[in-house]
Design a protein around this motif. Structure first.
Motif, PDB file in Angstrom:
ATOM      1  N   TYR A  49      -6.238   1.882  -2.165  1.00  0.00           N
ATOM      2  CA  TYR A  49      -6.358   0.441  -2.352  1.00  0.00           C
ATOM      3  C   TYR A  49      -5.936   0.067  -3.773  1.00  0.00           C
ATOM      4  O   TYR A  49      -6.508   0.575  -4.742  1.00  0.00           O
ATOM      5  N   GLY A  64      -4.374 -10.234  -5.157  1.00  0.00           N
ATOM      6  CA  GLY A  64      -3.626  -9.441  -4.190  1.00  0.00           C
ATOM      7  C   GLY A  64      -4.299  -8.122  -3.894  1.00  0.00           C
ATOM      8  O   GLY A  64      -5.005  -7.552  -4.730  1.00  0.00           O
ATOM      9  N   ARG A  89      -3.078  -4.438  -2.013  1.00  0.00           N
ATOM     10  CA  ARG A  89      -2.072  -3.616  -1.346  1.00  0.00           C
ATOM     11  C   ARG A  89      -2.739  -2.311  -0.928  1.00  0.00           C
ATOM     12  O   ARG A  89      -3.378  -1.651  -1.743  1.00  0.00           O
ATOM     13  N   ALA A 120       3.986  -4.790   4.800  1.00  0.00           N
ATOM     14  CA  ALA A 120       4.950  -5.220   3.812  1.00  0.00           C
ATOM     15  C   ALA A 120       6.242  -4.403   3.971  1.00  0.00           C
ATOM     16  O   ALA A 120       6.215  -3.301   4.533  1.00  0.00           O
ATOM     17  N   SER A 159       3.636  -0.539   2.711  1.00  0.00           N
ATOM     18  CA  SER A 159       2.217  -0.741   2.432  1.00  0.00           C
ATOM     19  C   SER A 159       1.683  -1.868   3.299  1.00  0.00           C
ATOM     20  O   SER A 159       2.438  -2.539   4.024  1.00  0.00           O
ATOM     21  N   VAL A 192      -0.734  -5.437   3.243  1.00  0.00           N
ATOM     22  CA  VAL A 192      -1.154  -6.464   2.289  1.00  0.00           C
ATOM     23  C   VAL A 192      -2.147  -7.403   2.940  1.00  0.00           C
ATOM     24  O   VAL A 192      -2.147  -7.607   4.154  1.00  0.00           O
TER      25      VAL A 192
END
Length: 369
Positions: free
Chosen positions: A306, A319, A321, A359, A363, A365
Protein backbone atom coordinates in the motif's frame (compact mmCIF):
# COMPACT_ATOMS: atom_id res chain seq x y z
CA UNK A 1 8.40 10.81 -1.33
CA UNK A 2 5.53 12.74 -2.89
CA UNK A 3 5.66 16.35 -3.98
CA UNK A 4 6.50 19.27 -1.72
CA UNK A 5 2.85 19.41 -0.63
CA UNK A 6 2.33 15.65 -0.17
CA UNK A 7 3.89 12.75 1.72
CA UNK A 8 3.83 9.11 0.57
CA UNK A 9 3.93 6.25 3.05
CA UNK A 10 4.55 2.55 2.42
CA UNK A 11 2.38 0.27 4.53
CA UNK A 12 2.00 -3.49 4.42
CA UNK A 13 0.57 -6.30 6.47
CA UNK A 14 2.33 -8.93 8.52
CA UNK A 15 6.03 -9.55 7.94
CA UNK A 16 7.09 -12.93 9.34
CA UNK A 17 10.75 -13.70 8.68
CA UNK A 18 10.99 -16.66 11.05
CA UNK A 19 10.41 -20.37 10.81
CA UNK A 20 10.77 -21.50 7.15
CA UNK A 21 12.20 -18.20 5.92
CA UNK A 22 14.76 -18.18 8.71
CA UNK A 23 15.82 -21.67 7.61
CA UNK A 24 16.66 -20.63 4.01
CA UNK A 25 18.71 -17.60 5.07
CA UNK A 26 22.44 -17.67 5.75
CA UNK A 27 22.18 -18.18 9.53
CA UNK A 28 19.26 -20.49 10.32
CA UNK A 29 18.37 -20.91 13.95
CA UNK A 30 17.17 -24.03 15.72
CA UNK A 31 14.46 -25.51 13.45
CA UNK A 32 12.64 -27.20 16.33
CA UNK A 33 8.94 -26.31 16.68
CA UNK A 34 6.18 -27.21 19.12
CA UNK A 35 3.27 -27.17 16.71
CA UNK A 36 0.61 -29.84 16.60
CA UNK A 37 1.53 -31.16 13.16
CA UNK A 38 4.89 -29.61 12.24
CA UNK A 39 7.92 -30.10 14.47
CA UNK A 40 10.67 -28.87 12.14
CA UNK A 41 10.68 -25.42 10.50
CA UNK A 42 12.34 -26.88 7.42
CA UNK A 43 9.07 -28.66 6.65
CA UNK A 44 7.59 -25.27 5.74
CA UNK A 45 10.33 -24.87 3.14
CA UNK A 46 9.50 -28.30 1.74
CA UNK A 47 5.80 -27.42 1.55
CA UNK A 48 6.55 -24.22 -0.37
CA UNK A 49 8.87 -26.07 -2.73
CA UNK A 50 6.19 -28.71 -3.36
CA UNK A 51 3.86 -26.06 -4.82
CA UNK A 52 6.31 -23.58 -6.36
CA UNK A 53 9.67 -25.24 -7.00
CA UNK A 54 13.10 -25.30 -5.35
CA UNK A 55 14.34 -22.50 -3.11
CA UNK A 56 18.11 -22.02 -3.69
CA UNK A 57 19.12 -21.96 -0.01
CA UNK A 58 20.97 -20.22 1.38
CA UNK A 59 19.27 -17.24 -0.21
CA UNK A 60 20.59 -13.64 -0.07
CA UNK A 61 19.06 -11.37 2.58
CA UNK A 62 16.86 -9.51 0.11
CA UNK A 63 15.31 -12.74 -1.25
CA UNK A 64 11.98 -12.61 0.67
CA UNK A 65 11.16 -9.11 -0.61
CA UNK A 66 11.77 -9.93 -4.27
CA UNK A 67 10.22 -7.46 -6.72
CA UNK A 68 8.92 -5.19 -3.95
CA UNK A 69 12.38 -3.69 -3.42
CA UNK A 70 12.54 -2.24 -6.92
CA UNK A 71 9.06 -0.79 -6.55
CA UNK A 72 10.01 0.91 -3.30
CA UNK A 73 13.19 2.34 -4.79
CA UNK A 74 11.07 3.89 -7.54
CA UNK A 75 8.25 5.10 -5.29
CA UNK A 76 10.63 6.55 -2.68
CA UNK A 77 8.14 6.73 0.18
CA UNK A 78 8.94 9.11 3.02
CA UNK A 79 8.35 6.34 5.56
CA UNK A 80 8.30 2.55 5.29
CA UNK A 81 6.12 0.98 7.99
CA UNK A 82 5.88 -2.78 8.53
CA UNK A 83 4.26 -5.00 11.14
CA UNK A 84 7.12 -7.26 12.21
CA UNK A 85 5.40 -10.42 13.43
CA UNK A 86 8.56 -12.24 14.42
CA UNK A 87 10.68 -12.44 17.55
CA UNK A 88 14.35 -11.82 16.72
CA UNK A 89 16.04 -14.08 19.22
CA UNK A 90 18.28 -17.04 19.88
CA UNK A 91 16.03 -17.95 22.78
CA UNK A 92 14.24 -21.26 23.19
CA UNK A 93 11.76 -20.31 25.90
CA UNK A 94 8.57 -21.15 23.99
CA UNK A 95 5.63 -19.15 25.32
CA UNK A 96 3.20 -21.59 26.96
CA UNK A 97 -0.34 -21.98 25.71
CA UNK A 98 0.45 -21.04 22.11
CA UNK A 99 0.23 -23.38 19.16
CA UNK A 100 2.52 -21.37 16.87
CA UNK A 101 5.81 -19.60 17.65
CA UNK A 102 7.81 -17.39 15.26
CA UNK A 103 11.48 -16.48 15.62
CA UNK A 104 14.32 -15.48 13.34
CA UNK A 105 17.99 -15.71 14.24
CA UNK A 106 19.47 -12.27 15.02
CA UNK A 107 22.27 -12.89 12.52
CA UNK A 108 19.58 -12.98 9.80
CA UNK A 109 18.54 -9.39 10.54
CA UNK A 110 19.84 -8.26 7.10
CA UNK A 111 16.69 -9.93 5.73
CA UNK A 112 14.73 -7.19 7.51
CA UNK A 113 17.08 -4.28 6.94
CA UNK A 114 17.06 -5.11 3.21
CA UNK A 115 13.68 -3.36 2.91
CA UNK A 116 15.00 -0.36 4.91
CA UNK A 117 12.02 -0.06 7.26
CA UNK A 118 11.60 3.26 9.01
CA UNK A 119 9.32 1.76 11.65
CA UNK A 120 8.81 -1.84 12.77
CA UNK A 121 5.49 -2.17 14.57
CA UNK A 122 5.73 -4.86 17.26
CA UNK A 123 2.28 -4.76 18.90
CA UNK A 124 1.19 -8.19 17.73
CA UNK A 125 0.52 -11.72 18.96
CA UNK A 126 3.94 -13.19 18.11
CA UNK A 127 6.58 -10.75 19.35
CA UNK A 128 6.62 -12.45 22.78
CA UNK A 129 6.54 -15.99 21.42
CA UNK A 130 9.82 -16.56 23.26
CA UNK A 131 8.99 -14.71 26.42
CA UNK A 132 10.08 -11.38 27.78
CA UNK A 133 13.71 -12.35 27.35
CA UNK A 134 13.02 -12.93 23.66
CA UNK A 135 11.31 -9.53 23.40
CA UNK A 136 14.20 -7.83 25.17
CA UNK A 137 16.64 -9.44 22.73
CA UNK A 138 14.41 -8.39 19.83
CA UNK A 139 14.31 -4.78 21.00
CA UNK A 140 18.07 -4.68 21.52
CA UNK A 141 18.86 -6.24 18.14
CA UNK A 142 16.59 -3.81 16.30
CA UNK A 143 17.94 -0.82 18.23
CA UNK A 144 21.55 -1.73 17.47
CA UNK A 145 20.61 -1.89 13.78
CA UNK A 146 19.19 1.64 13.99
CA UNK A 147 15.59 0.52 13.48
CA UNK A 148 12.74 2.41 15.11
CA UNK A 149 10.02 0.40 16.84
CA UNK A 150 6.49 1.09 18.03
CA UNK A 151 4.02 -0.92 20.01
CA UNK A 152 6.41 -2.82 22.29
CA UNK A 153 9.07 -1.72 24.72
CA UNK A 154 11.09 -2.36 27.84
CA UNK A 155 8.20 -0.88 29.84
CA UNK A 156 4.76 0.64 29.28
CA UNK A 157 6.14 4.09 28.49
CA UNK A 158 8.33 2.66 25.73
CA UNK A 159 5.60 0.43 24.33
CA UNK A 160 3.02 3.21 24.04
CA UNK A 161 5.41 5.88 22.77
CA UNK A 162 5.19 6.66 19.05
CA UNK A 163 8.07 6.17 16.66
CA UNK A 164 8.95 9.44 14.94
CA UNK A 165 10.24 9.60 11.37
CA UNK A 166 11.52 13.07 10.41
CA UNK A 167 10.27 14.68 7.21
CA UNK A 168 12.17 17.19 5.05
CA UNK A 169 9.47 19.75 5.84
CA UNK A 170 10.40 19.69 9.51
CA UNK A 171 7.35 17.68 10.47
CA UNK A 172 7.33 14.01 11.41
CA UNK A 173 5.47 10.81 10.70
CA UNK A 174 4.36 9.60 14.14
CA UNK A 175 3.55 5.88 14.30
CA UNK A 176 1.64 4.46 17.26
CA UNK A 177 1.57 0.65 17.52
CA UNK A 178 -1.40 -0.97 19.28
CA UNK A 179 -2.56 -4.54 19.78
CA UNK A 180 -6.13 -5.65 20.45
CA UNK A 181 -7.21 -8.78 22.34
CA UNK A 182 -9.16 -9.93 19.27
CA UNK A 183 -5.86 -10.65 17.47
CA UNK A 184 -4.85 -13.19 20.10
CA UNK A 185 -2.50 -11.11 22.25
CA UNK A 186 -2.54 -12.60 25.77
CA UNK A 187 -3.38 -10.23 28.59
CA UNK A 188 -0.11 -11.09 30.33
CA UNK A 189 1.87 -9.70 27.38
CA UNK A 190 0.88 -6.12 28.21
CA UNK A 191 3.79 -3.85 29.06
CA UNK A 192 3.81 -2.44 32.56
CA UNK A 193 5.92 -0.16 34.73
CA UNK A 194 9.34 -1.76 34.47
CA UNK A 195 7.91 -4.77 32.62
CA UNK A 196 8.68 -5.42 28.93
CA UNK A 197 5.65 -6.05 26.76
CA UNK A 198 3.31 -4.68 24.12
CA UNK A 199 0.92 -1.74 23.97
CA UNK A 200 -2.12 -3.96 24.49
CA UNK A 201 -5.51 -2.33 24.36
CA UNK A 202 -8.06 -3.58 26.91
CA UNK A 203 -10.56 -3.67 24.04
CA UNK A 204 -11.92 -1.38 21.35
CA UNK A 205 -14.12 0.67 23.65
CA UNK A 206 -14.76 4.40 23.54
CA UNK A 207 -12.60 4.74 26.64
CA UNK A 208 -9.69 2.91 25.02
CA UNK A 209 -9.96 5.15 21.96
CA UNK A 210 -10.02 8.25 24.17
CA UNK A 211 -6.78 7.15 25.84
CA UNK A 212 -5.08 6.71 22.47
CA UNK A 213 -6.38 10.12 21.36
CA UNK A 214 -4.92 11.65 24.52
CA UNK A 215 -1.52 10.21 23.61
CA UNK A 216 -1.82 11.48 20.04
CA UNK A 217 -2.58 15.01 21.22
CA UNK A 218 0.31 14.95 23.69
CA UNK A 219 2.82 13.88 21.04
CA UNK A 220 1.63 15.70 17.94
CA UNK A 221 3.22 18.92 16.75
CA UNK A 222 2.19 21.13 13.80
CA UNK A 223 3.24 19.49 10.54
CA UNK A 224 3.11 15.93 11.90
CA UNK A 225 1.28 13.06 10.20
CA UNK A 226 -0.15 10.46 12.59
CA UNK A 227 -0.41 6.77 11.71
CA UNK A 228 -2.08 4.42 14.17
CA UNK A 229 -1.02 0.85 13.38
CA UNK A 230 -3.28 -1.68 15.08
CA UNK A 231 -3.21 -5.48 15.19
CA UNK A 232 -6.82 -6.59 15.51
CA UNK A 233 -9.37 -9.16 14.48
CA UNK A 234 -9.40 -12.71 13.20
CA UNK A 235 -7.35 -14.30 10.43
CA UNK A 236 -10.07 -14.89 7.84
CA UNK A 237 -13.24 -13.24 6.55
CA UNK A 238 -14.21 -9.91 5.03
CA UNK A 239 -16.67 -8.66 7.62
CA UNK A 240 -15.41 -5.71 9.63
CA UNK A 241 -16.83 -5.71 13.18
CA UNK A 242 -18.74 -2.59 14.10
CA UNK A 243 -16.41 -2.01 17.05
CA UNK A 244 -13.44 -1.68 14.66
CA UNK A 245 -15.30 0.89 12.58
CA UNK A 246 -16.22 2.92 15.67
CA UNK A 247 -12.69 2.70 17.06
CA UNK A 248 -11.05 3.78 13.79
CA UNK A 249 -13.41 6.72 13.42
CA UNK A 250 -12.84 7.81 17.01
CA UNK A 251 -9.09 7.83 16.36
CA UNK A 252 -9.56 9.96 13.25
CA UNK A 253 -11.90 12.32 15.07
CA UNK A 254 -9.11 12.66 17.65
CA UNK A 255 -6.30 13.43 15.22
CA UNK A 256 -5.14 10.26 13.48
CA UNK A 257 -4.52 10.62 9.74
CA UNK A 258 -4.15 6.94 8.78
CA UNK A 259 -5.41 3.81 10.54
CA UNK A 260 -3.21 0.87 9.49
CA UNK A 261 -4.97 -2.36 10.42
CA UNK A 262 -3.41 -5.81 10.22
CA UNK A 263 -3.67 -9.40 11.51
CA UNK A 264 -5.88 -10.93 8.79
CA UNK A 265 -4.15 -13.28 6.34
CA UNK A 266 -5.74 -11.54 3.36
CA UNK A 267 -6.81 -7.96 2.56
CA UNK A 268 -9.93 -6.63 4.21
CA UNK A 269 -11.95 -3.56 3.17
CA UNK A 270 -10.44 -0.18 2.46
CA UNK A 271 -12.35 2.73 3.92
CA UNK A 272 -12.26 6.50 4.18
CA UNK A 273 -13.65 8.74 6.88
CA UNK A 274 -13.45 12.53 6.98
CA UNK A 275 -10.87 12.43 4.21
CA UNK A 276 -8.63 9.97 6.06
CA UNK A 277 -7.71 6.39 5.15
CA UNK A 278 -8.65 3.28 7.11
CA UNK A 279 -7.08 -0.03 6.09
CA UNK A 280 -9.07 -2.59 8.06
CA UNK A 281 -6.71 -5.42 7.17
CA UNK A 282 -3.63 -5.33 4.95
CA UNK A 283 -3.20 -9.10 4.65
CA UNK A 284 0.12 -10.88 4.84
CA UNK A 285 3.20 -9.57 3.06
CA UNK A 286 6.17 -11.86 3.80
CA UNK A 287 5.93 -15.30 5.44
CA UNK A 288 6.33 -19.05 4.90
CA UNK A 289 2.60 -19.89 4.46
CA UNK A 290 2.98 -20.75 0.79
CA UNK A 291 2.38 -24.48 1.02
CA UNK A 292 -0.33 -24.39 3.70
CA UNK A 293 -3.77 -25.37 2.44
CA UNK A 294 -7.16 -24.01 3.49
CA UNK A 295 -9.17 -20.82 2.89
CA UNK A 296 -8.11 -20.69 -0.76
CA UNK A 297 -11.17 -18.55 -1.56
CA UNK A 298 -9.47 -15.59 0.12
CA UNK A 299 -6.29 -15.84 -1.98
CA UNK A 300 -3.85 -15.42 0.87
CA UNK A 301 -1.04 -15.95 -1.66
CA UNK A 302 -1.67 -12.43 -2.99
CA UNK A 303 0.36 -9.85 -1.09
CA UNK A 304 -0.57 -6.16 -1.52
CA UNK A 305 1.77 -3.25 -0.90
CA UNK A 306 0.00 0.00 0.00
CA UNK A 307 1.37 3.38 -1.06
CA UNK A 308 -0.60 6.06 0.78
CA UNK A 309 -0.25 9.71 -0.21
CA UNK A 310 -1.51 12.46 2.09
CA UNK A 311 -1.36 16.24 2.18
CA UNK A 312 1.71 17.30 4.14
CA UNK A 313 -0.09 20.18 5.81
CA UNK A 314 -3.32 18.45 6.78
CA UNK A 315 -2.84 14.67 6.58
CA UNK A 316 -5.84 14.35 4.29
CA UNK A 317 -5.73 11.46 1.85
CA UNK A 318 -4.87 12.41 -1.73
CA UNK A 319 -4.25 8.96 -3.18
CA UNK A 320 -3.87 5.26 -2.53
CA UNK A 321 -1.99 2.92 -4.84
CA UNK A 322 -2.01 -0.82 -4.15
CA UNK A 323 0.73 -2.85 -5.83
CA UNK A 324 -0.14 -6.58 -5.91
CA UNK A 325 2.46 -9.31 -5.45
CA UNK A 326 2.24 -13.07 -5.22
CA UNK A 327 4.26 -15.35 -2.94
CA UNK A 328 6.31 -17.91 -4.82
CA UNK A 329 9.37 -19.81 -3.53
CA UNK A 330 9.25 -17.74 -0.32
CA UNK A 331 9.65 -14.41 -2.11
CA UNK A 332 7.47 -11.75 -3.68
CA UNK A 333 6.89 -11.77 -7.43
CA UNK A 334 4.73 -9.35 -9.43
CA UNK A 335 1.16 -10.60 -9.58
CA UNK A 336 0.01 -11.58 -13.06
CA UNK A 337 -2.91 -9.89 -14.86
CA UNK A 338 -5.47 -12.47 -13.71
CA UNK A 339 -4.34 -12.16 -10.09
CA UNK A 340 -4.42 -8.36 -10.27
CA UNK A 341 -7.93 -8.47 -11.71
CA UNK A 342 -9.07 -10.85 -8.96
CA UNK A 343 -7.67 -8.63 -6.19
CA UNK A 344 -9.10 -5.49 -7.78
CA UNK A 345 -12.57 -7.01 -8.02
CA UNK A 346 -12.39 -8.33 -4.44
CA UNK A 347 -11.30 -5.01 -2.92
CA UNK A 348 -13.86 -3.09 -4.95
CA UNK A 349 -16.63 -5.47 -3.85
CA UNK A 350 -15.86 -5.44 -0.14
CA UNK A 351 -14.84 -1.79 0.35
CA UNK A 352 -17.83 0.29 1.41
CA UNK A 353 -17.85 3.91 0.25
CA UNK A 354 -14.79 3.60 -1.98
CA UNK A 355 -14.11 2.25 -5.46
CA UNK A 356 -10.98 0.32 -6.37
CA UNK A 357 -9.97 0.19 -10.02
CA UNK A 358 -7.01 -0.91 -12.13
CA UNK A 359 -4.43 1.63 -13.25
CA UNK A 360 -2.48 1.39 -16.53
CA UNK A 361 0.73 0.52 -14.66
CA UNK A 362 -0.80 -2.63 -13.17
CA UNK A 363 -1.43 -1.18 -9.71
CA UNK A 364 -4.83 -0.62 -8.14
CA UNK A 365 -6.07 2.82 -7.17
CA UNK A 366 -8.73 4.16 -4.83
CA UNK A 367 -11.45 6.44 -6.08
CA UNK A 368 -14.66 7.86 -4.62
CA UNK A 369 -17.63 5.56 -4.25
Amino acid sequence: MGGASTVTLFLCGDVMLGRGIDQVLAHPGDPGLREGYVRDARDYVRMAEAVSGPVPAPVPPDWPWGAALGMLDTARPAARIVNLETAVTRGSDFAPGKGVHYRMHPDNLPALTAVRPDVCVLANNHVLDFGRAGLTETLGTLARAGLRTAGAGHDAAGAWAPAAVPLPSGGRVLVFGLGAPSSGIPDCWAAGPGTPGVARLPGLSAGAAAEVVRRIREARRPGDIVVVSVHWGSNWGYRVPREQIRFARALIDGGADVVHGHSSHHPRPVGTYRGRLVLYGCGDFVNDYEGIGGHEEYRGDLRPAYLVTVEAATGRLTGLRVVPYRARRLRLEPAGPADRDWLCAALDRISDGARVSAAPDGSLVLGPG
